[in-house]
Design a protein around this motif. Structure first.
Motif, PDB file in Angstrom:
ATOM      1  N   VAL A 260      30.505  25.321  73.325  1.00  0.00           N
ATOM      2  CA  VAL A 260      32.050  24.251  73.724  1.00  0.00           C
ATOM      3  C   VAL A 260      32.867  24.446  74.469  1.00  0.00           C
ATOM      4  N   ARG A 261      32.767  25.731  74.444  1.00  0.00           N
ATOM      5  CA  ARG A 261      34.112  26.392  75.637  1.00  0.00           C
ATOM      6  C   ARG A 261      33.827  26.084  77.390  1.00  0.00           C
ATOM      7  N   LEU A 262      32.686  26.138  76.946  1.00  0.00           N
ATOM      8  CA  LEU A 262      31.997  26.366  79.005  1.00  0.00           C
ATOM      9  C   LEU A 262      32.314  24.721  78.998  1.00  0.00           C
ATOM     10  N   ALA A 485      26.915  31.268  83.886  1.00  0.00           N
ATOM     11  CA  ALA A 485      27.476  29.257  83.737  1.00  0.00           C
ATOM     12  C   ALA A 485      29.337  29.463  84.352  1.00  0.00           C
ATOM     13  N   SER A 486      30.102  30.249  83.013  1.00  0.00           N
ATOM     14  CA  SER A 486      31.571  30.232  83.973  1.00  0.00           C
ATOM     15  C   SER A 486      32.268  30.781  85.415  1.00  0.00           C
ATOM     16  N   ASP A 487      30.888  31.352  86.255  1.00  0.00           N
ATOM     17  CA  ASP A 487      31.619  31.908  87.441  1.00  0.00           C
ATOM     18  C   ASP A 487      31.341  30.010  88.101  1.00  0.00           C
ATOM     19  N   LEU A 488      30.674  29.236  87.714  1.00  0.00           N
ATOM     20  CA  LEU A 488      30.755  28.338  88.229  1.00  0.00           C
ATOM     21  C   LEU A 488      32.148  27.216  88.165  1.00  0.00           C
ATOM     22  N   LEU A 489      33.070  27.797  87.141  1.00  0.00           N
ATOM     23  CA  LEU A 489      34.134  27.033  87.066  1.00  0.00           C
ATOM     24  C   LEU A 489      35.498  27.494  88.227  1.00  0.00           C
ATOM     25  N   PRO A 490      35.878  27.919  88.970  1.00  0.00           N
ATOM     26  CA  PRO A 490      36.664  27.701  90.132  1.00  0.00           C
ATOM     27  C   PRO A 490      36.530  27.154  91.162  1.00  0.00           C
TER      28      PRO A 490
END
Length: 497
Positions: A260-262, A485-490
Motif C-alpha cells: 500500500v505504501r508503493l 518497484a520504488s526505483d520507478l517513483l521519481p
C-alpha cells in the motif's frame, strides 16, 4: 520505411486488406510480393551495409516468394547469395513460383536444406522466409530443424513479415520460432507481434504498407491499437489539491504494508492531490514515516472503512490485502459502497488489484466503473481457467474478462493489454520489471490518473504506458536486473511534469 502505425490487425483482416488493395488499386499479388522483397532488402542493406554473404531460408508459400525476391535483388546487387529451400522447388505455386522463376532467371543458387553447421559458417546475414502469417499448428519436421539451425548460428537474422513459428494473432510460439534481430512487416501490423512471447522473437519491427492506399484501411478498421502517449493538460495557477482528486488505497495485511505504501506514493507521484491509506492498525502509523504526505488510517472493520470511502474520489483495493476474514470484509464493504455518492456527486470509480481479484473471482459481479488489473495467474482465476490458457491467447483472455466483469480490464505482462470497447496494447516496460511491487505501483498510477479526471480508458491506457516508460528510464540508470518497484517513483513525476 514508415513510422509504425497505431492500428493492429489479425490475419483475416490482413488478408482482406491485401485482397481489397488488389481490387481497388489494380495491383497484382506478384507486384505486392516484389514490393515486400524490396522492403526487406532495403532494410538489410541499411542495417548491415558490409554484408556480402547472404543466406535465405525459404518455405513453400508467399513468404517464400518474398524471400526469392530478396535473393534476386541481393544477387543483382553483387552479393553472394544462397537460398536454402525446405521443399522441392517444383512444389511452388502461384506468385511464389513466379518469384522463384525471377530468381532462376538471374542464375540464382538454390540448395535443399540439410542441417549441417559447416554450411552456414561464413554467412553475414540470414533472411527468414520460411513461414508467414498463415501458421496455425505447431512447427515440426524439417521446418523445425531449419528454425533450430537458424537460431544456433551467430549471424544476424531479418524476418520476412513475421518470424517463422510465431502465431500472428496470439504472439505465441508454435513449438519453435526464429529469433530475429529485425522483422519487416507488410500492409498492416499483426497484433501477435506486440504481446506475449513476441518481444523475444521479433527484434526491431519495421513497417511498410507496400503502397496500399489509406482508403483501403478505412474499409477494414482495426479493433486493436497500440497506446500512444498523451500530454496531460497543464495545471492552472489558481488550482489546489482538491482539484486533483483523493485516492483511497485499501490493503496492507500483516507483512504486506509495503504494497500500500508503493501504491499510495505512486498515486502521489503521478499527480493525485491527496492519498489516504486504509490498512491494519498495527502498522498504520509506520507507513508514512518515510513519506509524510500519505495519510494513513488503521481500520479493523467495514464501518471504519466506509467513513474513509465517502471522502474519496477514487478507491484502489487490493495491494497487499491478503485473503483473511479482515480482507474479505473490507472487499465486501468496498463493493457495497461502490455505488455510493462521493464528494463529486458521481459513482466512485474503483481500481481492483492483487488479492481483491481473488474475491472478485468468486463474486462474479459486474461494474462499469472499475478497472481490473490482473496478471496472468489472477486472470486465470477470474475466468476459472489455467494460466496456460490465458497465455495461449492473451487477446481473447482480456476480452473475456472485460465482457464478464464489465469496466476496463488490464492484462499485465509483456505487451500489456487494456480492454474496453477496443483492445489497446502498451509496449513500454522491460524484463527488469518482473519483480515484487511493480503491480502495486501500476495500480497506484492508474488510480492517480483517474483522480485527476482522466476517463477510465485513458487512465488505464496511459497508466500502463507511463508505468512501463518509468521502468525503462529507471533501467537505464540501474540496469534491468535488480530493478526495484520504488526505483520507478521519481521517474513518474518527471513523466507528468
Amino acid at each position: 520505411m514508415a513510422k509504425l502505425p497505431t492500428a493492429l490487425f489479425n490475419v483475416s483482416q490482413i488478408k482482406a486488406l491485401e485482397c481489397l488493395a488488389i481490387q481497388v488499386q489494380d495491383v497484382s499479388g506478384l507486384e505486392l510480393m516484389i514490393r515486400a522483397g524490396n522492403a526487406v532488402f532495403q532494410q538489410l542493406r541499411e542495417r548491415w551495409p558490409d554484408a556480402v554473404q547472404i543466406a535465405i531460408f525459404c518455405g513453400a508459400g508467399n513468404n517464400a516468394g518474398d524471400g526469392y525476391i530478396v535473393a534476386t535483388l541481393a544477387l543483382q546487387a553483387g552479393l553472394s547469395v544462397i537460398v536454402y529451400s525446405v521443399i522441392a522447388t517444383e512444389h511452388l505455386k502461384g506468385d511464389a513460383l513466379a518469384a522463384y522463376q525471377l530468381y532462376h532467371e538471374v542464375l540464382g543458387r538454390v540448395e535443399t536444406f540439410v542441417p549441417e553447421p559447416s554450411v552456414m559458417a561464413q554467412m553475414d546475414v540470414i533472411v527468414d522466409a520460411l513461414l508467414g502469417t498463415g501458421l496455425y499448428k505447431p512447427v515440426t519436421g524439417i521446418m523445425a530443424q531449419a528454425i533450430a539451425f537458424i537460431n544456433h548460428t551467430d549471424s544476424p537474422v531479418i524476418a520476412v513479415d513475421i518470424p517463422s513459428g510465431l502465431h500472428a494473432d496470439t504472439g505465441c510460439v508454435m513449438g519453435c520460432a526464429v529469433v530475429a534481430d529485425c522483422t519487416v512487416t507488410f500492409i498492416g501490423l499483426k497484433q501477435g507481434q506486440f504481446s506475449g512471447q513476441a518481444a523475444d522473437y521479433c527484434g526491431s519491427i519495421v513497417y511498410d504498407a507496400l503502397g496500399v492506399a489509406d482508403a483501403v484501411f478505412t474499409d477494414i478498421p482495426a479493433t486493436i491499437c497500440r497506446v500512444e502517449r498523451l500530454s496531460l493538460a497543464p495545471r492552472q495557477h489558481y488550482s489546489h489539491k482538491g482539484h486533483y482528486g483523493h485516492v483511497l488505497v485499501i490493503g496492507g495485511d500483516q507483512g504486506y504494508s509495503g504494497a500500500v505504501r508503493l501504491a499510495g506514493e505512486a498515486a502521489l507521484r503521478i499527480g493525485a492531490g491527496l492519498v489516504s491509506i486504509a490498512t491494519h492498525t498495527a502498522h498504520a502509523g509506520m507507513i508514512n514515516l518515510g513519506r509524510p504526505e500519505l495519510m494513513c488510517y488503521g481500520v479493523e472493520n467495514p464501518d471504519q472503512l466506509l467513513r474513509l470511502i465517502t471522502k474519496a474520489s477514487v478507491v484502489l483495493v487490493g495491494p497487499g490485502l491478503g485473503l483473511t476474514a479482515w480482507a474479505k470484509d473490507l472487499f465486501i464493504a468496498v463493493i457495497n459502497a461502490s455505488h455510493a455518492v462521493n464528494p463529486l456527486n458521481a459513482k466512485i470509480p474503483l481500481v481492483i488489484d492483487a488479492d481483491a481479484l481473488h474475491f472478485l473471482a468468486n463474486a462474479r459481479i459486474k461494474n462499469p466503473d472499475w478497472i481490473l488489473t490482473p496478471h496472468p495467474g489472477e486472470a486465470a482465476r477470474l475466468l476459472h481457467v489455467s494460466t496456460s490458457d490465458i497465455e495461449h491467447d492473451r487477446f481473447a483472455a482480456v476480452s473475456a474478462i472485460q465482457m464478464r466483469y464489465d469496466g476496463i480490464a488490464v492484462l499485465k505482462g509483456s505487451g500489456t493489454l487494456i480492454a474496453s470497447e477496443i483492445i489497446a496494447v502498451a509496449n513500454t516496460g522491460n524484463p527488469g520489471m518482473a519483480s515484487g511491487g511493480m503491480g502495486d505501483v501500476l495500480a497506484g498510477v492508474i488510480a492517480g490518473l483517474l483522480a485527476q479526471g482522466l476517463s477510465p480508458k485513458e487512465a488505464a491506457q496511459q497508466g500502463v504506458y507511463l508505468h512501463g516508460l518509468a521502468g525503462d528510464k529507471a533501467a537505464q540508470h540501474t540496469g534491468e536486473r535488480g530493478l526495484l518497484a520504488s526505483d520507478l517513483l521519481p521517474y513518474l513525476s518527471q513523466l507528468v511534469a
